[in-house]
Design an enzyme around this catalytic site. Structure first.
Site, short mmCIF file in Angstrom:
data_model
loop_
_atom_site.label_atom_id
_atom_site.label_comp_id
_atom_site.label_asym_id
_atom_site.label_seq_id
_atom_site.Cartn_x
_atom_site.Cartn_y
_atom_site.Cartn_z
N GLU A 1 55.28 54.16 76.49
CA GLU A 1 55.07 53.63 75.14
C GLU A 1 53.70 53.93 74.59
OE1 GLU A 1 56.81 49.47 73.81
OE2 GLU A 1 55.89 49.35 75.77
N TRP B 1 51.97 26.97 65.02
CA TRP B 1 52.87 27.81 65.80
C TRP B 1 53.63 26.80 66.65
CZ3 TRP B 1 54.27 32.85 66.32
CH2 TRP B 1 54.83 33.26 67.52
N HIS C 1 67.97 61.26 96.71
CA HIS C 1 69.27 61.64 96.14
C HIS C 1 69.11 62.47 94.87
CE1 HIS C 1 71.28 59.20 99.10
NE2 HIS C 1 70.46 58.19 98.79
N CYS D 1 47.94 27.55 67.71
CA CYS D 1 47.87 27.33 66.27
C CYS D 1 46.49 27.74 65.76
CB CYS D 1 48.07 25.85 65.97
SG CYS D 1 49.57 25.22 66.73
N LYS E 1 56.98 46.40 66.26
CA LYS E 1 56.90 45.19 67.09
C LYS E 1 58.25 44.47 67.12
CE LYS E 1 54.99 42.13 69.67
NZ LYS E 1 54.89 42.57 71.08
N ARG F 1 47.11 35.19 64.18
CA ARG F 1 47.65 34.40 65.30
C ARG F 1 49.11 34.02 65.07
NH1 ARG F 1 43.43 31.76 68.32
NH2 ARG F 1 44.80 30.05 68.84
N GLU G 1 59.33 48.26 84.19
CA GLU G 1 58.42 47.77 83.16
C GLU G 1 57.11 48.56 83.18
OE1 GLU G 1 58.67 46.25 80.62
OE2 GLU G 1 56.70 45.53 80.09
N ASN H 1 46.11 21.49 68.54
CA ASN H 1 46.65 22.71 69.12
C ASN H 1 46.88 22.41 70.59
OD1 ASN H 1 47.24 25.32 69.89
ND2 ASN H 1 45.14 26.08 69.67
N GLY H 2 48.05 22.75 71.13
CA GLY H 2 48.31 22.49 72.55
C GLY H 2 49.53 21.60 72.71
N LYS I 1 55.69 50.79 79.92
CA LYS I 1 54.34 50.66 79.34
C LYS I 1 53.66 52.03 79.28
CE LYS I 1 54.57 47.51 77.84
NZ LYS I 1 55.75 46.72 77.98
O1 M6R Z 1 61.35 40.87 70.59
P1 M6R Z 1 62.18 41.35 71.73
O2 M6R Z 1 61.73 40.84 73.04
O3 M6R Z 1 63.65 41.09 71.53
O4 M6R Z 1 61.98 42.91 71.73
C1 M6R Z 1 62.64 43.74 72.63
C2 M6R Z 1 62.03 45.10 72.69
O5 M6R Z 1 62.10 45.73 71.43
C3 M6R Z 1 60.58 45.07 73.16
O6 M6R Z 1 60.46 44.45 74.40
C4 M6R Z 1 60.02 46.51 73.28
O7 M6R Z 1 60.64 47.18 74.32
C5 M6R Z 1 58.50 46.47 73.46
N1 M6R Z 1 57.90 47.46 72.67
C6 M6R Z 1 58.08 46.67 74.86
O8 M6R Z 1 56.71 46.78 75.03
#
Ligand code: M6R
Length: 609
Positions: free
Chosen positions: A488, A74, A504, A2, A604, A27, A481, A100-101, A485
């Site tokens: 992206e 939050w 293969h 928070c 996001k 935040r 994953e 907060n916490g 990254k």
């Molecule tokens: O908010 P969500 O976890 O549902 O979002 C899912 C994806 O859009 C999200 O993980 C996306 O792949 C990110 N940009 C990964 O870094």
């Protein structure tokens, strides 16, 4: 996570506190509130929603008071609404507090206060602390003594801020594992959860240490440890600009969020383990339901989908429960086979991803039990699932998800261990794994210390035409994953698959200049993995391997070897390789000069299907 703000001095305190809260908006928040003393009474005003919903109550004409505390919430306990927003009063409205916490033992404290006749208005853990402080704040006792007495009864992580109507020029604060900074001005004192909220007013800052409390007054700040021993003030001069301060001094939010992961581990575990190392996930289904579930269906997108793959591994390896993982965008159109004994688990950081929401709607239409693993409390998925497990990672700002993934995987682990406990799974020693989890924050911090080695790899890799991300077993899931990254934020082409699949087809892409990043968390998979690595090297590929430090066999195999701390569990070892992959993508992108926090073409929260 928070936002906390406070001021005592000669300025208009309410305006200062609103300005501070505004500077903490990055935040994230779901409600906000303020407390100040006027005409010998504490006034508390709070509103659900954006900060503007609160500030508009006062307009441009706020009361002229010299002390105020404010909070943007939050939520962790209780829905985001006016009542659950902070500050909270004690029983007789003598004190008001913000927090907060998480107070882990709040339920037992609340039960004993209720038995004494206390009435609670909110669902929060915070209100319990307010009542305890109010009860200790008897005639003649200074506020700091009442707070100190109460601290001895609280278990958990907290930053507490307390004001009283009897001592209106004083703010008492205490910190235990939740951030709190104090600002020292000329004839004025400030407090905040984060440095950016202080910088327009003062650059003389004290980072309050865990186990310490302070009294802020107009002309002085005093600090003690929780036992009452006075401590000297350690004032730092901060010369960051405000934008850098929001990032905690890091160049990007992504880097800050990677470095926050040890703290995220602590937050994610907070309140979920009892003293006997048993798991307490009160918010998920009861024993009857867990004994009925025959199949688990995990549904998610992107990084959350990758967390789901680890979930499948855990459900199947530890619980022997058949588990599927679906991309949310495919789920609805794939006419999935669901039975009344299926549990659908929707994983989402934002809780607003349109594809995952659509999948949830389908599950509801089919009357399937649903559980959300979500970071944003009060979000659509958190609200619409039958039950929800909040990942407690705090707001994630960088588009590339990092700390939310770690919290999702940890939450899935806690869930699986909880079910193992309920179902009394033979061979799963929950207490032993929990003991390892309690050390996990430290291990993650040690992994992050390998950053200088990772930067060297990024320097060599930054212009590679192609980077493979490989592994076997659980490492194959983590590899996906790592590759996401890299795509992206560094925009490097990647190819990801189980290492055994290379021969293969994908092996045809290996040539000089191509790199492979290979995780090796699981000792039993290692001999076969080494053969896969040799095949890449024989064709001119360079291989960086990530393995637990207990392993000696890879020293002469990898071109570059990054060692992470070891645990007895391959799934914890695999999670320890994750910050290495995140940092590799981050530093590659940085060296290539790419925009990191807002990569091209991505958002996001993806609220369109
Ligand atoms: O908010 P969500 O976890 O549902 O979002 C899912 C994806 O859009 C999200 O993980 C996306 O792949 C990110 N940009 C990964 O870094």
């Amino acid at each position: 996570m928070c936002g906390i703000a406070g001021y005592v001095g000669r300025r208009r305190a309410i305006e200062v506190v609103f300005d501070q809260l505004k500077r903490l908006e990055y935040r994230g928040y779901d409600s906000a509130g303020i407390a100040f003393v006027q005409e010998n009474e504490i006034q508390v005003v709070k509103r659900a929603g954006k900060l503007s919903a609160l500030t508009s109550v006062f307009g441009s004409d706020s009361p002229e008071v010299q002390m105020a505390i404010g909070h943007s919430r939050w939520a962790t306990h209780g829905e985001p609404n006016d009542t659950n927003a902070h500050p909270h009063f004690d029983q007789h409205e003598q004190v008001a507090i913000i927090h907060n916490g998480i107070i882990e033992n709040y339920q037992e404290l609340k039960d004993s206060l209720v038995a004494e006749g206390h009435r609670f208005l909110s669902d929060t853990d915070t209100e319990v602390a307010a009542h305890l402080i109010g009860r200790a704040y008897t005639e003649g006792v200074p506020l700091e003594d009442a707070v100190r007495k109460t601290l001895a009864r609280l278990r958990g992580a907290y930053a507490l801020v307390v004001v009283s109507k009897r001592e209106p020029g004083k703010i008492v604060v205490a910190r235990n594992a939740s951030p709190l900074v104090l600002g020292v001005g000329e004839g004025e004192s400030f407090l905040a959860s984060d440095i950016p909220a202080l910088l327009p007013y003062t650059r003389e800052v004290i980072a309050l240490k865990d186990g310490h409390m302070a009294v802020l007054e107009e002309n002085q700040v005093r600090i003690w440890d929780f036992d009452g021993t006075p401590t000297p003030l350690e004032i730092m001069h901060i010369d960051w600009d405000i934008e850098a301060a929001q990032k905690g001094g890091y160049e990007h939010f992504m880097l800050k969020e990677i470095h926050e992961q040890p703290e995220v581990v602590r937050q994610c575990l907070a309140g979920r383990l009892d003293e006997k190392n048993a798991l307490r996930l009160d918010q998920v289904f009861n024993e009857t339901v867990w004994n009925e579930v025959e199949r688990v269906t995990l549904v998610a997108c992107g990084t959350s989908y990758h967390a789901g793959l680890i979930g499948k591994y855990l459900f199947e390896q530890l619980l022997r429960l058949p588990t599927d993982v679906f991309y949310s965008s495919e789920f609805r159109y794939g006419d999935p086979v669901l039975s009344p004994r299926t549990l659908a688990v929707m994983i989402s950081q934002s809780g607003e991803t349109a594809d995952t929401l659509a999948a949830l709607k389908l599950c509801k239409e089919r009357r399937i039990r649903t559980l959300g693993i979500v970071n944003v409390i009060g979000s659509s998925i958190a609200r619409d699932c039958d039950r929800v497990l909040i990942t407690q990672a705090g707001p994630e700002i960088s588009v590339a998800s990092t700390k939310a993934y770690t919290a999702q995987v940890l939450s899935l682990m806690l869930l699986v261990l909880h079910v193992a406990q309920v179902r009394e799974m033979p061979g799963v020693h929950v207490g032993d794994v929990v003991r390892a989890l309690q050390q996990f924050d430290g291990l993650l911090a040690r992994t992050i210390e390998t950053e200088p080695e990772i930067i060297k790899v990024a320097e060599e890799m930054q212009n590679a035409p192609l980077v493979f991300f490989l592994g076997r077993g659980i490492d194959a899931a983590v590899a996906l994953e790592g590759a996401l990254k890299m795509k992206e934020i560094a925009y490097l082409p990647t190819q990801e698959c189980p290492a055994g699949e290379m021969k293969h087809g994908p092996l045809a892409l290996i040539e000089k200049g191509v790199w492979a990043v290979v995780g090796s968390s699981d000792a039993k998979m290692r001999p076969k993995l080494v053969s896969n690595v040799r095949e890449i090297q024989a064709r001119g590929g360079r291989v960086v391997m990530i393995a637990p430090e207990s392993d000696q066999t890879l020293d002469s195999v990898a071109d570059v070897l990054i060692k992470t701390p070891s645990t007895p569990y391959e799934y914890l070892n695999a999670l320890l390789t994750v910050p290495v992959l995140q940092l590799l993508a981050y530093h590659t992108a940085r060296l290539r000069g790419e925009e990191i926090d807002q990569p091209r073409n991505l958002a996001k929260s993806v609220t369109v299907e």
